[in-house]
Each structure stands twice: as C-alpha cells, then as structure tokens.
Design a protein around this motif. Sequence first.
Motif, PDB file in Angstrom:
ATOM      1  N   VAL A 113       0.846  -1.186   0.000  1.00  0.00           N
ATOM      2  CA  VAL A 113       0.000   0.000   0.000  1.00  0.00           C
ATOM      3  C   VAL A 113       0.886   1.241   0.000  1.00  0.00           C
ATOM      4  N   ILE A 114       0.265   2.390  -0.267  1.00  0.00           N
ATOM      5  CA  ILE A 114       0.971   3.669  -0.228  1.00  0.00           C
ATOM      6  C   ILE A 114       0.778   4.289   1.151  1.00  0.00           C
ATOM      7  N   LEU A 115       1.886   4.574   1.808  1.00  0.00           N
ATOM      8  CA  LEU A 115       1.882   5.201   3.126  1.00  0.00           C
ATOM      9  C   LEU A 115       2.365   6.639   3.010  1.00  0.00           C
ATOM     10  N   ILE A 116       1.852   7.488   3.858  1.00  0.00           N
ATOM     11  CA  ILE A 116       2.368   8.858   3.982  1.00  0.00           C
ATOM     12  C   ILE A 116       2.845   9.017   5.415  1.00  0.00           C
ATOM     13  N   ASN A 117       4.149   9.281   5.555  1.00  0.00           N
ATOM     14  CA  ASN A 117       4.774   9.319   6.883  1.00  0.00           C
ATOM     15  C   ASN A 117       4.470   8.036   7.661  1.00  0.00           C
ATOM     16  N   ASP A 118       4.500   6.922   6.924  1.00  0.00           N
ATOM     17  CA  ASP A 118       4.265   5.584   7.491  1.00  0.00           C
ATOM     18  C   ASP A 118       2.852   5.418   8.036  1.00  0.00           C
ATOM     19  N   GLN A 119       1.921   6.240   7.591  1.00  0.00           N
ATOM     20  CA  GLN A 119       0.549   6.165   8.082  1.00  0.00           C
ATOM     21  C   GLN A 119      -0.400   5.714   6.967  1.00  0.00           C
ATOM     22  N   PHE A 120      -1.410   4.943   7.353  1.00  0.00           N
ATOM     23  CA  PHE A 120      -2.484   4.516   6.448  1.00  0.00           C
ATOM     24  C   PHE A 120      -3.776   4.488   7.259  1.00  0.00           C
ATOM     25  N   PRO A 121      -4.732   5.402   6.983  1.00  0.00           N
ATOM     26  CA  PRO A 121      -4.676   6.528   6.050  1.00  0.00           C
ATOM     27  C   PRO A 121      -3.592   7.537   6.420  1.00  0.00           C
ATOM     28  N   GLY A 122      -3.353   8.481   5.515  1.00  0.00           N
ATOM     29  CA  GLY A 122      -2.341   9.497   5.730  1.00  0.00           C
ATOM     30  C   GLY A 122      -2.762  10.530   6.763  1.00  0.00           C
ATOM     31  N   PRO A 123      -1.859  11.446   7.113  1.00  0.00           N
ATOM     32  CA  PRO A 123      -2.154  12.456   8.137  1.00  0.00           C
ATOM     33  C   PRO A 123      -3.232  13.442   7.695  1.00  0.00           C
ATOM     34  N   ASN A 124      -3.993  13.923   8.665  1.00  0.00           N
ATOM     35  CA  ASN A 124      -4.982  14.967   8.408  1.00  0.00           C
ATOM     36  C   ASN A 124      -4.303  16.319   8.241  1.00  0.00           C
ATOM     37  N   ILE A 125      -4.857  17.135   7.357  1.00  0.00           N
ATOM     38  CA  ILE A 125      -4.540  18.559   7.318  1.00  0.00           C
ATOM     39  C   ILE A 125      -5.661  19.268   8.056  1.00  0.00           C
ATOM     40  N   ASN A 126      -5.332  19.900   9.163  1.00  0.00           N
ATOM     41  CA  ASN A 126      -6.325  20.604   9.980  1.00  0.00           C
ATOM     42  C   ASN A 126      -6.003  22.082   9.895  1.00  0.00           C
ATOM     43  N   CYS A 127      -6.825  22.847   9.185  1.00  0.00           N
ATOM     44  CA  CYS A 127      -6.514  24.238   8.907  1.00  0.00           C
ATOM     45  C   CYS A 127      -7.771  25.086   9.023  1.00  0.00           C
ATOM     46  N   SER A 128      -7.614  26.373   8.805  1.00  0.00           N
ATOM     47  CA  SER A 128      -8.742  27.294   8.759  1.00  0.00           C
ATOM     48  C   SER A 128      -8.835  27.913   7.366  1.00  0.00           C
ATOM     49  N   SER A 129     -10.000  28.397   7.030  1.00  0.00           N
ATOM     50  CA  SER A 129     -10.221  29.031   5.737  1.00  0.00           C
ATOM     51  C   SER A 129      -9.184  30.123   5.499  1.00  0.00           C
ATOM     52  N   ASN A 130      -8.601  30.122   4.293  1.00  0.00           N
ATOM     53  CA  ASN A 130      -7.616  31.096   3.820  1.00  0.00           C
ATOM     54  C   ASN A 130      -6.211  30.867   4.366  1.00  0.00           C
ATOM     55  N   ASN A 131      -5.994  29.831   5.198  1.00  0.00           N
ATOM     56  CA  ASN A 131      -4.618  29.513   5.598  1.00  0.00           C
ATOM     57  C   ASN A 131      -3.778  29.172   4.363  1.00  0.00           C
ATOM     58  N   ASN A 132      -2.500  29.472   4.417  1.00  0.00           N
ATOM     59  CA  ASN A 132      -1.553  29.026   3.400  1.00  0.00           C
ATOM     60  C   ASN A 132      -1.065  27.627   3.775  1.00  0.00           C
ATOM     61  N   ILE A 133      -1.346  26.663   2.924  1.00  0.00           N
ATOM     62  CA  ILE A 133      -0.959  25.277   3.168  1.00  0.00           C
ATOM     63  C   ILE A 133       0.268  24.972   2.310  1.00  0.00           C
ATOM     64  N   VAL A 134       1.355  24.602   2.938  1.00  0.00           N
ATOM     65  CA  VAL A 134       2.598  24.276   2.240  1.00  0.00           C
ATOM     66  C   VAL A 134       2.945  22.824   2.550  1.00  0.00           C
ATOM     67  N   VAL A 135       2.880  21.961   1.532  1.00  0.00           N
ATOM     68  CA  VAL A 135       3.114  20.527   1.715  1.00  0.00           C
ATOM     69  C   VAL A 135       4.287  20.108   0.836  1.00  0.00           C
ATOM     70  N   ASN A 136       5.383  19.729   1.460  1.00  0.00           N
ATOM     71  CA  ASN A 136       6.560  19.250   0.740  1.00  0.00           C
ATOM     72  C   ASN A 136       6.469  17.736   0.638  1.00  0.00           C
ATOM     73  N   VAL A 137       6.239  17.242  -0.575  1.00  0.00           N
ATOM     74  CA  VAL A 137       5.995  15.825  -0.810  1.00  0.00           C
ATOM     75  C   VAL A 137       7.264  15.185  -1.374  1.00  0.00           C
ATOM     76  N   PHE A 138       7.814  14.215  -0.659  1.00  0.00           N
ATOM     77  CA  PHE A 138       8.970  13.452  -1.110  1.00  0.00           C
ATOM     78  C   PHE A 138       8.475  12.110  -1.637  1.00  0.00           C
ATOM     79  N   ASN A 139       8.732  11.859  -2.912  1.00  0.00           N
ATOM     80  CA  ASN A 139       8.273  10.627  -3.546  1.00  0.00           C
ATOM     81  C   ASN A 139       9.335   9.544  -3.395  1.00  0.00           C
ATOM     82  N   ASN A 140       9.115   8.641  -2.447  1.00  0.00           N
ATOM     83  CA  ASN A 140      10.014   7.518  -2.231  1.00  0.00           C
ATOM     84  C   ASN A 140       9.510   6.235  -2.887  1.00  0.00           C
ATOM     85  N   LEU A 141       8.523   6.363  -3.773  1.00  0.00           N
ATOM     86  CA  LEU A 141       8.047   5.210  -4.531  1.00  0.00           C
ATOM     87  C   LEU A 141       9.014   4.929  -5.675  1.00  0.00           C
ATOM     88  N   ASP A 142       8.795   3.823  -6.379  1.00  0.00           N
ATOM     89  CA  ASP A 142       9.582   3.529  -7.570  1.00  0.00           C
ATOM     90  C   ASP A 142       8.808   3.883  -8.835  1.00  0.00           C
TER      91      ASP A 142
END
Length: 549
Positions: A48-77
Amino acid sequence: MSRTATILLLTLLSACSLYSIRAEDPYLFFTWNVSFGTISPLGVPQKVILINDQFPGPNINCSSNNNIVVNVFNNLDEPFLITWNGIQQRKNSWQDGMPGTNCAIPPGKNFTYHFQPKDQIGSFFYYPSIGTQRAAGGFGGIRVNSRLLIPVPFPDPADDFSVFINDWFTKSHNDIARLLDQGRGIGRPAGVLINGKGGKSGEEALFTMEPGKTYRYRICNVGFRTSLNFRIQGHTLKLVEIDGSHTMQNVYDSLDVHVGQCLSVLVTADQSLRDYYLVASTRFLKTEITSTAVIRYAGSTTPPASDLPPAPTGWAWSLNQWRSFRWNLTASAARPNPQGSYHYGSINITRTIRLATTSGVLDGKKLFFVNGVSHVEPGTPAKLAEYFGVAAQDFEYNMIGDEPPSQDIPLRESPIVITAEFRTFIEIILQNREKIVQSFHLNGYSFFPVGMGGGQWSPDKRKTYNRLDAVSRHVMQVYPNSWTAILLTFDNAGMWNLRSMLLEKSYLGQQLYISVVPQARSLRDEYNIPQNALLCGAVEGLPLPPPYT
C-alpha cells in the motif's frame, strides 16, 4: 492629551491597521514522505501507499484562507501526484495535482505544493491522481475550519472525528491496472475499510464519547467504485455539512455516501452506557459487504449488541434522500464565488453541455466514453501545453460537442479538452447510460445539483429544478440510466478536470478537462506559474512565457 500626542496615536493606529490589511494569512507547513509499505487491512498482506508511514495518511487541519505548504517526497519507484479533492484552488490550477495540470513527481524527487482553501469551510480529502494508485491508499483528510469572524450554524462539538470509508481490493494497484489494460474485470471488492481497517472482531474502539456530549463525525467515501451507507447503532445522525456547504439540519438513521463525497453529522451520546457499532456497508451490489468499528462510551465495559441496523435497499431510497438535502441559506459562512451566485436560480443559462457516459470496445479493449470519446492523457499536461503555447502539438480542443453524438458515430480515443468562456453561467447535464450508480467530480469549483431523474434529460425537465436551495457541492451521483443537472459559473481561470470518481472508469477514459481562459493574461484572474513548477514533455527546457501583471 496634547495635539502632538493625538497625531502620534492616530499615526500608530493607522500603521497597525495598514499592517493588518497587508499581513499574509497564517502558514501551515507539512513534510510528507510517500513510500510503499506492507499491511494487512483484510488479513492478506499487500503493498500500500503510506504517507509518513501512516495509512490513512495524516490529516490537514486548517482554517479558511490559511496558506498550506506541503513538501511531498516521492520515495516510490514510480511517478506520483496528489490532488486535493474539493479544494477549489482559486486562480491556481497550478496546484491542482492532476495529470492534466502538473508533471508527476519523479521517483526519488520532491515537490512543494502551496495553496489556500479560500472562502471554503468543511470536509475534504486528498488522494493520488496517477493511474490506479488510489487503489493502494495514499489518502487522508482535509478539515477546513471557520475563521473566528465566521460562525458555524451549530455549537462547537466536544470533539471532531474523521471517518474514511471505502471499498477495498486485495489486488495491488499494479495488478488492477494490468487487468484493466487487458480489458478484463477486477471482480467485486474484497471488503470495506473504516479508517484503514477491515472491521475485525476484538479491535480497539475507534472513538470514545463522553455520555451527554455531542460530537462531529466527518465521513468521506474515499473508495474505488462503490457507494456506501453509513450509520451508527442506536444513534441518529444530524446532517450539518456536505462537501463544504452547511445544510438544513435534518436527522437521519443512515446516510448514503457516494464515491468521492464527504459529509458531516452531529451525534449525541444519549444512549445507555455501553459500546456501539459504527457501520459501513455497500450499496447497489448483489451481495452486501459490511464493515464495523467500535464506538465506546467512556467508562463502558459492555460490548456492542450483535444486531446491526439494516442498510436501505434500492436506489429510489437514495434518490429520495438526496431530495431531502437543502442548503442552509441563513448560515453565516463562506459562499461560492462569485459573491451572489447563491441566487443561482435567477441567473440566465448561457450554454448547455450534455455529457453522455457509455462503455464500449475499441480495438479489442473495453473502454469508457464521454460523448463517444475515451480520454487519454496527452504527452504534456494540458495546462502546461496551453500556457507555453504548444497545445497543438499534443491535443485538439473541443473533440466532443455539447450534445451526445448519434449512435452510429465511431468511438474514438483522444485527449478531451473543451473550452468554457470565462465567467459564463453554464448548465451541464450528466447523462448516465449505464446500469451502475455513477459519481462525478469537478475540480476547481462547487456547483449546484438542481435536478435528477430517470431516463433521458430533455429541456422540459427544467421545470423540476430546485432553483432556491440546492446544496452547493463538488461531487454528485448519477443513478443508473438517469440524468443529473448541475449549474455553475465558470469564473475560476485554469485547466480543470471533470471525471467519473469510479476509478476504473476514469482510468479507462471517462474524464475530460475544461479550459477556462480569460481574455487578458492578468494576475486579477490567474496566478503566475510557480517558480518550482516541474516541466516535462514538450515544455521541458523551454523559457517561461512573460509573467502575468
């Protein structure tokens, strides 16, 4: 106070006011490592595909108009992309994460998304958008909370729970792709998961509730192709939100959640002190598949009763439930853009697009079609090809018309990119000519599903439309051999994907892109391409076009 002191005070207040106006919205930073892992959600070890070793992946908990910055490292093949289901990406399809808007993140590389859930409040989720990767996981929740100045139409709950329900296959996503590419079926789901687990007996409680308190449950169907029914043993569900829109607060015993949809309910712990089952079961299959999770009252030592509340039957029940959903027009919350479009019933329709979905065989392979054409991704993401002025090398606009073709027109495979005039109010008819319940999502927008019914749509069906309080949303079901009508203003510049949320259907062609281009290249209408944008295909190595001003 002296005149000098008064002037100084006013100057300081003015400066503070100016600073508050110019200050950016808060930033939230996330680092995600995407990798393969082996787990056994249904008792069978699988990749399966894990994000930070989690399944399901982590929640993004934010407020309206927040700037969301997600740095995604692809360790798949293999290449990887994430799309943000329901986040409108206003003026910013650069961050949409679809194969038609972004180059994939190569194995061993990273890409940083930066977006804002502007003027949105509600429950959403993210998932992989390339090939059949969604069948391997990689999904997680997005909670967009209200800013303090925008109250929600219910008291703060004691806690906020995310519930991800989905059908699940024990085949790997690569095996699923291989079967589909060979024109073969993939069979029925092996089971149903609730927050990544298959509902085995003896599991720990999923959530704990204090007697007498009220809780918010955010339920998302993150599945492959199956509508699911959600219910909690012995409890009623007060519906308060669907796909980011507050609803009239009707009470239900159970709710159908179609593929790609999210909704929120309030549940009060007002029953006897014991454990209860949360239940998710398949709809519209010959054999029902059911999964459970334990909800515990704090202090309980009594297991749940063995008798589960039954699921409804038939799609007419589901259709009637949809008809009971109404938008809360008095809620003090974000409204869809443009401001005032919630008076959608009085806006003149400038164009009607009828999209008929069918299946067929082309060159010996089973495919799925929209108006007789099965979509294939061009060699360069359509948004980049358009922006760099090389679209003609990869695709031709408007390969399908606004009406379904006659039955004797040959079926075709081609990139499907249609154009929509900026800021026009358009009616789209989704005509399902197949025997299953469909589910369609439009990136970049919310729309108003104003009507649905059996058989073929015709102009006289407009007499049945709800022109007052249809719930603004971004995913909508279409029942077998039936139609659904949606209305929206195409005011969000960019390249936007309209697709079946049933993965095998979108994978085999049942999707398209809508290009919404303003006449002027202006920052008023669209953001510049980000400096970190990945370039591939025909645009790799090309100099950037002049920036918008």
